[in-house]
Design a protein around this motif. Structure first.
Motif, short mmCIF file in Angstrom:
data_model
loop_
_atom_site.label_atom_id
_atom_site.label_comp_id
_atom_site.label_asym_id
_atom_site.label_seq_id
_atom_site.Cartn_x
_atom_site.Cartn_y
_atom_site.Cartn_z
N ALA A 36 1.85 -42.92 41.06
CA ALA A 36 2.39 -44.01 40.24
C ALA A 36 1.24 -44.89 39.75
O ALA A 36 0.56 -45.53 40.55
N THR A 37 1.06 -44.90 38.43
CA THR A 37 -0.01 -45.69 37.83
C THR A 37 0.30 -45.88 36.35
O THR A 37 1.30 -45.36 35.84
N THR A 38 -0.55 -46.60 35.66
CA THR A 38 -0.33 -46.86 34.24
C THR A 38 -0.78 -45.68 33.39
O THR A 38 -1.47 -44.76 33.85
N ALA A 39 -0.39 -45.71 32.11
CA ALA A 39 -0.67 -44.60 31.19
C ALA A 39 -2.16 -44.35 31.03
O ALA A 39 -2.57 -43.22 30.76
N GLU A 40 -2.97 -45.38 31.21
CA GLU A 40 -4.41 -45.23 31.07
C GLU A 40 -4.96 -44.16 31.99
O GLU A 40 -5.94 -43.47 31.66
N HIS A 41 -4.34 -43.98 33.14
CA HIS A 41 -4.84 -43.04 34.14
C HIS A 41 -4.00 -41.76 34.24
O HIS A 41 -4.22 -40.95 35.14
N SER A 42 -3.06 -41.57 33.33
CA SER A 42 -2.15 -40.44 33.43
C SER A 42 -2.89 -39.10 33.35
O SER A 42 -2.60 -38.18 34.13
N ASP A 43 -3.82 -38.97 32.42
CA ASP A 43 -4.55 -37.71 32.29
C ASP A 43 -5.36 -37.41 33.55
O ASP A 43 -5.41 -36.27 34.02
N ALA A 44 -6.00 -38.45 34.09
CA ALA A 44 -6.85 -38.25 35.27
C ALA A 44 -6.04 -37.78 36.46
O ALA A 44 -6.45 -36.86 37.18
N VAL A 45 -4.87 -38.39 36.68
CA VAL A 45 -4.10 -38.01 37.88
C VAL A 45 -3.45 -36.65 37.70
O VAL A 45 -3.33 -35.88 38.67
N THR A 46 -3.04 -36.31 36.48
CA THR A 46 -2.44 -35.00 36.28
C THR A 46 -3.49 -33.89 36.37
O THR A 46 -3.22 -32.81 36.91
N LYS A 47 -4.70 -34.16 35.87
CA LYS A 47 -5.77 -33.17 36.01
C LYS A 47 -6.14 -32.95 37.47
O LYS A 47 -6.58 -31.87 37.85
#
Length: 392
Positions: A36-47
């Motif tokens: 759970a985090t903001t959109a800014e970090h979405s790519d990083a956490v999914t990768k």
């Protein structure tokens, strides 16, 4: 047995990045990680292998802390921060009720995750990307003491906590917001870097930093492999300092260093003429640059500090806020670099500090020793092992 874990870190590269290698390792071991985090970090956490759970900021201005940490500015920013965290609580509670995670793993700033874990009877793991605090050492107490007897930050927090407690029927006070010790606390620094490190009990595991996939995610190499490399960065938050970057240009524009200088969203035109020896960009892949760097001029954010020590790079620290000043003081105390005052730093002082750190054999000895300590702390592998042992 595979577990379902919910990670929570609302925002901040310095808070999200240290957890990504842990996500990678847990997923590799067969666990499910939701983040759970903001959109800014979405790519990083999914990768990293996690399922992204979107959190939305009520007021994006909270991403821009005050330039000066004074008694008037900080309480106002803290109220905004508390409002963001308060809005986080019902979102996390609803998600946990629907998805039934086995545990909540939350960043130290994100206290609503702890409240939800308590309400739902879930195990909780606290992530600490900075100095940990206990009875022997408290970063919280040091910062509070600077404000004197009439502390506006403490008064602001007390009022906000009382209101939240009354609304939800939970117990919340300033101390538990800033420094609550869970049964399991993972600290992303080595014990040897922690002040009073030997006084922390078995609830604290100092696993040190891990770089994970970020270490080789983006390439970078100096134009001249024979010339020394100087890296300059004030991180992702407190980098609106055109006067500081102009001082760096004055100090190193004529060599002998190849300079990589990250200026964030600052207007390049505000820096004036930039000599060819200085490569100015909004962003550099920090691990890739540090792999080649001889010296790092840094704001002393803990993530940057740990990555420098991971590669054995000496530090010139110019902290921008109290927490960074504590990190910078520890760097100097351990002989790993030199601390300068960002308000008064000159080109001459920068040149002298870089020369000292680059050439001092004692500093080199300390750096080599700390690099070994950092890499031997266990990192993400140890963190995953500890979490599995805790939940078994």
């Amino acid at each position: 047995m595979a577990k379902h874990l919910l990670f929570v870190a609302l925002f901040g590269h310095g808070h999200v990045n240290p957890t990504l290698p842990l996500v990678e390792e847990l997923v590799r071991r067969g666990h499910r990680v939701d983040y759970a985090t903001t959109a800014e970090h979405s790519d990083a956490v999914t990768k990293a292998g996690a399922h992204w759970v979107e959190l939305k900021l009520q007021s994006p201005e909270v991403l821009n802390p005050p330039r000066n940490f004074g008694p008037e500015e900080i309480p106002a920013w803290m109220r905004s921060m508390f409002a963001e965290m308060r809005a986080l609580h019902p979102v996390l509670r609803e998600y946990c009720a629907a998805e039934s995670p086995d545990a909540i793993c939350y960043d130290v700033m994100n206290w609503p995750a702890r409240v939800v874990a308590e309400q739902l009877g879930l195990p909780a793991v606290r992530f600490i990307p900075n100095f940990a605090s206990n009875e022997a050492f408290s970063l919280f107490d040091d910062v509070m003491a600077e404000a004197g007897d009439e502390n506006p930050l403490l008064a602001t927090l007390a009022a906000e906590c009382a209101d939240f407690s009354a609304e939800l029927g939970v117990t919340l006070d300033p101390q538990s917001v800033l420094n609550f010790t869970e049964k399991l606390n993972l600290v992303f620094i080595p014990r040897a870097f922690q002040p009073a490190g030997d006084t922390f009990d078995e609830r604290f595991h100092f696993i040190g930093p891990s770089l994970g996939a970020r270490e080789h995610a983006e390439p970078w190499s100096p134009a001249d492999p024979e010339s020394p490399v100087l890296f300059i960065s004030l991180g992702t938050v407190f980098n609106d300092r055109p006067e500081f970057f102009r001082t760096c240009i004055e100090a190193f524009g004529e060599g002998p260093y190849q300079v990589a200088m990250a200026i964030g969203n600052l207007d390049r035109a505000a820096l004036g003429e930039i000599p060819p020896t200085i490569d100015v960009r909004p962003y550099f892949p920090q691990p890739a640059v540090l792999r080649h760097a001889d010296v790092f001029i840094s704001h002393a954010g803990m993530n940057s500090t740990m990555e420098a020590l991971y590669y054995g790079v000496g530090l010139i620290t110019v902290p921008q806020m109290p927490e960074q000043a504590a990190n910078a003081g520890r760097v100097q105390e351990l002989g790993l670099g030199v601390q300068l005052d960002t308000a008064t730093v000159t080109a001459e002082a920068l040149r002298a500090a870089v020369t000292q750190v680059a050439s001092d054999s004692t500093v080199r000895t300390h750096l080599d020793r700390m690099r070994t300590v950092v890499r031997d702390s266990g990192g993400a592998v140890r963190g995953a092992e500890v979490i599995e042992e805790y939940l078994r």
